[in-house]
Enzyme design. Structure first.
Site, short mmCIF file in Angstrom:
data_model
loop_
_atom_site.label_atom_id
_atom_site.label_comp_id
_atom_site.label_asym_id
_atom_site.label_seq_id
_atom_site.Cartn_x
_atom_site.Cartn_y
_atom_site.Cartn_z
N ARG A 235 6.71 4.53 -0.69
CA ARG A 235 7.07 4.59 -2.10
C ARG A 235 8.44 3.94 -2.27
O ARG A 235 9.31 4.07 -1.41
CB ARG A 235 7.14 6.04 -2.61
CG ARG A 235 5.80 6.70 -2.90
CD ARG A 235 5.10 6.11 -4.13
NE ARG A 235 3.81 6.73 -4.40
CZ ARG A 235 2.64 6.29 -3.94
NH1 ARG A 235 2.58 5.23 -3.16
NH2 ARG A 235 1.52 6.91 -4.27
N GLU A 264 9.05 0.34 -9.96
CA GLU A 264 7.84 -0.48 -10.11
C GLU A 264 6.98 -0.12 -11.31
O GLU A 264 6.20 -0.94 -11.79
CB GLU A 264 6.98 -0.42 -8.83
CG GLU A 264 6.32 0.93 -8.60
CD GLU A 264 5.43 0.93 -7.35
OE1 GLU A 264 5.90 0.53 -6.29
OE2 GLU A 264 4.26 1.35 -7.48
N HIS A 296 2.19 -3.38 -4.93
CA HIS A 296 1.48 -2.13 -4.61
C HIS A 296 -0.01 -2.38 -4.36
O HIS A 296 -0.87 -1.76 -4.98
CB HIS A 296 1.67 -1.10 -5.73
CG HIS A 296 1.58 0.32 -5.24
ND1 HIS A 296 2.41 1.31 -5.67
CD2 HIS A 296 0.74 0.90 -4.35
CE1 HIS A 296 2.08 2.44 -5.07
NE2 HIS A 296 1.07 2.22 -4.27
#
Ligand code: NAD
Length: 332
Positions: A235, A264, A296
């Site tokens: 993360r 993000e 991602h």
């Protein structure tokens, strides 16, 4: 069973449709992300299905509860976008997909490393330009290097096994030691400082929570060797981006591969090609030639998408028909 599926992406719809037929669920797909302004769209539904970009904070949960939504099925393993304490207080059932394909993320992590090390993107562009020279493309052997894995759960374990297969030595770090894994791959558990200072390749695979936020920060980032690669497919918040930028500015790190970024949520999964970016931190990060960022996508394989759709809809079916089967997929 009426289900509203928020933040539906075109890439997941066919998998969701397939499993909805299996479980006889009546699903309405919506590309809009859930937030307090659109929460009324959940009125009349027994259950909603959510993606990590959906806001499941206190205010949204209270509205959902008021509208009679009984269950929220997350199409993810992570739940940092959810106020779990509030969901429990409201008595709402929340499920997740704890495991859908750890190998997908581990393999992408290796991809980031190889692209950074052997400069495949530069090489691809160069050859397309009929430039067949090799200057500037030199890498290092991965074989024989020391790899530090932070977080040795499902994904960290899969990555550690891949790197063992490539002939690396492994250093591991976790709150809970997997002694069987360590024995099998001849690895040792060390503290974070030792791992950072001794590894040639560092890969982060722990969840984001209050104890892991800024795990890599201005105080410990200089322990990382200038010749080392840092990879983060966990993360974004695991790394203090400003501290990382300072280290990159000093040219004290070999390469950085990121599939996740601290801020993000406003950028990833969206097309900004017409507008450009306003996120100064991300722009600065992208300006370094030894930083490789993907949006991602580490999870993004056919197998993982099918597993996410299957388990998230199976969770809904179980909630309404066989609650005892929810077991470890149930957060509240
Ligand atoms: P997991 O629960 O199997 O493993 C996480 C491990 O981290 C556990 O062993 C846990 O003990 C450890 N951990 C927790 N706090 C720690 C700390 N302070 N220091 C060191 N280790 C710590 O989870 P997983 O399935 O392996 O997933 C790991 C993370 O990967 C997820 O939490 C998620 O954030 C991320 N992820 C990313 C993608 C992607 O597409 N990029 C996809 C899925 C998951």
């Amino acid at each position: 069973m009426k289900v509203k599926c928020f933040s539906t992406h075109s890439f997941e719809e066919r998998y969701l449709t397939k499993w909805a037929q299996t479980y006889k669920l009546d699903i309405d797909f919506l590309s809009t992300s859930l937030n307090k302004d659109v929460v009324s769209l959940a009125k009349g539904y027994d259950c909603i299905s959510c993606w990590p970009s959906d806001d499941l904070g206190k205010e949204v949960l209270e509205s959902l509860h008021e509208f009679g939504v009984k269950m929220i099925s997350l199409r993810s393993a992570g739940f940092s976008h959810l106020d779990l304490a509030k969901a429990k207080e409201l008595g709402m059932t929340i499920t997740r997909v704890p495991s859908y394909s750890p190998e997908a993320i581990a393999e992408h992590t290796l991809g980031l490393l190889m692209c950074l090390n052997r400069k495949y993107l530069k090489a691809f562009q160069r050859v397309r330009d009929f430039n067949f020279t090799l200057e500037g493309l030199e890498g290092v052997n991965i074989h024989g290097k020391t790899v530090g894995v932070v977080g040795t759960g499902q994904i960290g374990e899969a990555f550690a096994r891949i790197m063992k297969g490539m002939g690396c030595s492994l250093l591991l770090n976790d709150k809970v030691e997997n002694t069987e894994l360590a024995k099998e791959i001849d690895a040792k558990y060390v503290d974070l400082e030792t791992l950072l200072s001794q590894s040639d390749i560092i890969s982060l695979h722990c969840p984001l929570n209050e104890s892991t936020r800024y795990l890599i920060n201005s105080k410990n980032i200089d322990l990382i060797k200038p010749s080392a690669f840092l990879l983060n497919t966990g993360r974004g918040g695991l790394i203090d981006t400003k501290a990382l930028i300072d280290k990159l500015k000093k040219r004290e790190i070999k390469g950085v591969g990121l599939d996740v970024y601290e801020h993000e949520e406003n950028v990833f999964f969206k097309d900004h090609s017409d507008m450009g970016l306003s996120d100064e931190l991300l722009l600065r990060l992208m300006s370094f030639p030894n930083v490789l960022i993907t949006s991602h996508q580490a999870f993004f394989t056919k197998e993982a998408l099918d597993n996410i759709a299957k388990t998230s809809l199976e969770n809904i079916n179980n909630f309404f028909h066989q609650k005892e089967n929810l077991k470890e997929n149930r957060l509240s």
